[in-house]
Motif scaffolding. Structure first.
Motif, PDB file in Angstrom:
ATOM      1  N   LEU A  43       0.826  -1.212   0.000  1.00  0.00           N
ATOM      2  CA  LEU A  43       0.000   0.000   0.000  1.00  0.00           C
ATOM      3  C   LEU A  43       0.858   1.259   0.000  1.00  0.00           C
ATOM      4  N   LEU A  48       1.853   2.223  -3.321  1.00  0.00           N
ATOM      5  CA  LEU A  48       0.767   2.633  -4.206  1.00  0.00           C
ATOM      6  C   LEU A  48       0.501   4.133  -4.101  1.00  0.00           C
ATOM      7  N   GLN A  72      -3.695   5.799  -0.547  1.00  0.00           N
ATOM      8  CA  GLN A  72      -3.997   4.378  -0.356  1.00  0.00           C
ATOM      9  C   GLN A  72      -3.507   3.879   1.000  1.00  0.00           C
ATOM     10  N   GLU A 101     -11.724   5.883   0.770  1.00  0.00           N
ATOM     11  CA  GLU A 101     -10.732   4.827   0.519  1.00  0.00           C
ATOM     12  C   GLU A 101     -10.794   3.769   1.617  1.00  0.00           C
ATOM     13  N   TYR A 122     -11.810  -0.298   1.273  1.00  0.00           N
ATOM     14  CA  TYR A 122     -10.865  -1.308   1.761  1.00  0.00           C
ATOM     15  C   TYR A 122     -11.543  -2.222   2.788  1.00  0.00           C
ATOM     16  N   GLY A 139      -4.990  -2.744  -7.153  1.00  0.00           N
ATOM     17  CA  GLY A 139      -4.607  -1.710  -6.195  1.00  0.00           C
ATOM     18  C   GLY A 139      -4.876  -2.120  -4.761  1.00  0.00           C
ATOM     19  N   SER A 140      -5.413  -1.193  -3.964  1.00  0.00           N
ATOM     20  CA  SER A 140      -5.646  -1.467  -2.547  1.00  0.00           C
ATOM     21  C   SER A 140      -6.712  -2.542  -2.340  1.00  0.00           C
TER      22      SER A 140
END
Length: 480
Positions: free
Chosen positions: A56, A59, A63, A147, A151, A206-207
């Motif tokens: 992370l 990224l 993130q 975000e 997640y 991604g995340s």
């Protein structure tokens, strides 16, 4: 009656120095044999979070900050509660195994797994609305909140696996079966590294890919241990198949598990509250990112005393279940020696690498410099945290969870969090001030737990354990 009096008199008779030295040496070996694999296993499971943070961090700052908030939220509302409830099995399974009530070990484990699975359902609903809840409670940066919400949603499958995993680990640990725990955790870490790389870089998720990877890895660990329990001969006495008794009398579990959860959660929530408070500081992205790195480092270091704490919990519960109070007292003394020695060594290592440690997580010089300052505080807190880990393990082994919960609540929420708020916002020290508050709370916790342990009548504790195990076994005896 005469035999009982004779045993009591013999237990109080001073031992020759040669016998004392032999007993200490034997206890050292037992704790190292237990703690070594447990420490390695805990480190491996903690590496799952560390590996996730590293992916992370590269990224981007958003993130990393969002996932940090989501992880803290997940820990606050889910993982801490499940871990705390499962820790009740350290008392129930450990003392039942010491008293050779093997059927009860199986029943306690299955009852715990059932209750934790049912509890995970409402917790999953809370996780689904994590982003909105964070905004509701005052998180200023909407991008970080959104975000974090995304997640947390993708981590929901990990919630159901986590409770089962904690029950499996406690079940094996309290029987002194620790090498499978270590090996399964190591295999899971290797799997997690590969899965994260595929999901993040290969598929470009991604995340989201990191969150999915955590869930998959936890389920893999659960399956490995489940297969081991089913096929291994080492569990043949305590694994007697699925029992209808697991659905009966859940109060047996809750009477120990709820205070255990309060004891564990009160400490866990302290750290998560600190992360959440960091979102209210100026330059929240920097403060949150650095505190996430700090917490990840502290968690990694904590795996060593955590393994020692798990070992002393096993040793104390088993010895009290076997009615050997002097052996339990000796185990506590040996564990304290280990904790202090380890804490001093790790503090010196931390101080020596403080200027390079930040580069492991970030390429930004601002973050690296801030982390170097925080490491000095981590060195102090890790020493104090190691001592409390041992004393908390003693409390779980003896069944003192109610006392431990009261101590933790007072130390952390009457002292720790107010001190953290004062340092961070009143004196404008920022993230370092938040961590200073943690140190104040842990120090008070150490002093109170130490006072309780020093005043313990171990013969009386052994009698209490005998009564507790007999009460748990009574319904089974009556039905037969």
């Amino acid at each position: 009656m005469e035999a009982s009096m004779e045993e009591t008199l013999l237990s109080r008779r001073p031992e020759p120095k040669e016998e004392q030295s032999s007993a200490v040496s034997e206890e050292l070996k037992r704790q190292l044999w237990l703690a070594g694999p447990l420490i390695f296993g805990f480190l491996m499971r903690n590496l799952i979070q560390m590996i996730s943070l590293m992916f992370l961090g590269h990224l981007g700052e958003l993130q990393l900050a969002g996932a940090t908030m989501a992880t803290s939220f997940a820990g606050f509302t889910g993982f801490s509660l499940l871990n705390g409830l499962a820790s009740g099995l350290e008392t129930l399974c450990g003392q039942a195994f010491g008293a050779r009530q093997y059927h009860l070990v199986c029943v306690h484990k299955q009852r715990g797994m059932l209750i934790l699975t049912l509890l995970s359902v409402p917790l999953a609903v809370v996780w689904f609305y994590a982003g909105s809840i964070l905004l509701l409670f005052g998180l200023k940066d909407e991008d970080i909140a959104m975000e974090a919400g995304t997640y947390a949603r993708w981590m929901i499958p990990a919630l159901f696996a986590y409770g089962l995993l904690q029950c499996q680990v406690r079940y094996l640990q309290m029987q002194n079966i620790v090498f499978p725990v270590m090996l399964s955790a190591a295999a899971t870490v290797l799997f997690h590294l590969a899965v994260c790389w595929v999901l993040v870089h290969g598929l470009g998720l991604g995340s989201k890919g990191v969150a999915i990877g955590i869930a998959i890895s936890y389920w893999i660990n659960v399956l490995i241990l489940a297969v081991y329990v089913r096929v291994s001969s080492t569990c043949k006495n305590t694994w007697t198949g699925f029992s209808i008794e697991a659905f009966h009398d859940p109060l047996v579990f809750f009477r120990v598990a709820v205070p255990s959860a309060l004891m564990v959660c009160s400490e866990w929530w302290l750290f998560e509250t600190i992360i959440l408070l960091s979102g209210l500081l100026p330059n929240a992205r920097l403060e949150t990112s650095v505190l996430s790195i700090t917490l990840s480092t502290a968690d990694c270091l904590y795996m060593i005393p955590s393994g020692l704490g798990a070992a002393i919990s096993t040793r104390v519960s088993n010895e009290l279940g076997t009615a050997r109070p002097r052996a339990a007292r000796l185990a506590v003394r040996v564990a304290m020696f280990f904790a202090i020695s380890e804490g001093l060594v790790m503090a010196m290592i931390l101080i020596s690498v403080r200027h390079v440690w930040g580069h492991v997580y970030s390429d930004q010089e601002e973050v690296v410099t801030y982390v170097a300052k925080m490491v000095l505080l981590i060195a102090v807190s890790s020493l104090l945290d190691g001592i409390q880990s041992i004393l908390s393990g003693v409390a779980r082994g003896c069944g003192w969870q109610k006392i431990g919960a009261c101590i933790n609540l007072g130390a952390f929420y009457i002292v720790g969090i107010p001190a953290a708020y004062l340092f961070a916002f009143g004196l404008h020290i920022g993230g370092m001030g938040l961590w200073m508050g943690i140190i104040c709370g842990i120090l008070v916790q150490d002093l109170l737990l130490l006072a309780i342990t020093l005043c313990t009548d171990w013969e009386k504790e052994a009698t209490k354990v005998k009564d507790r195990v007999l009460c748990s076994a009574l319904p089974t005896d009556l039905t037969t």
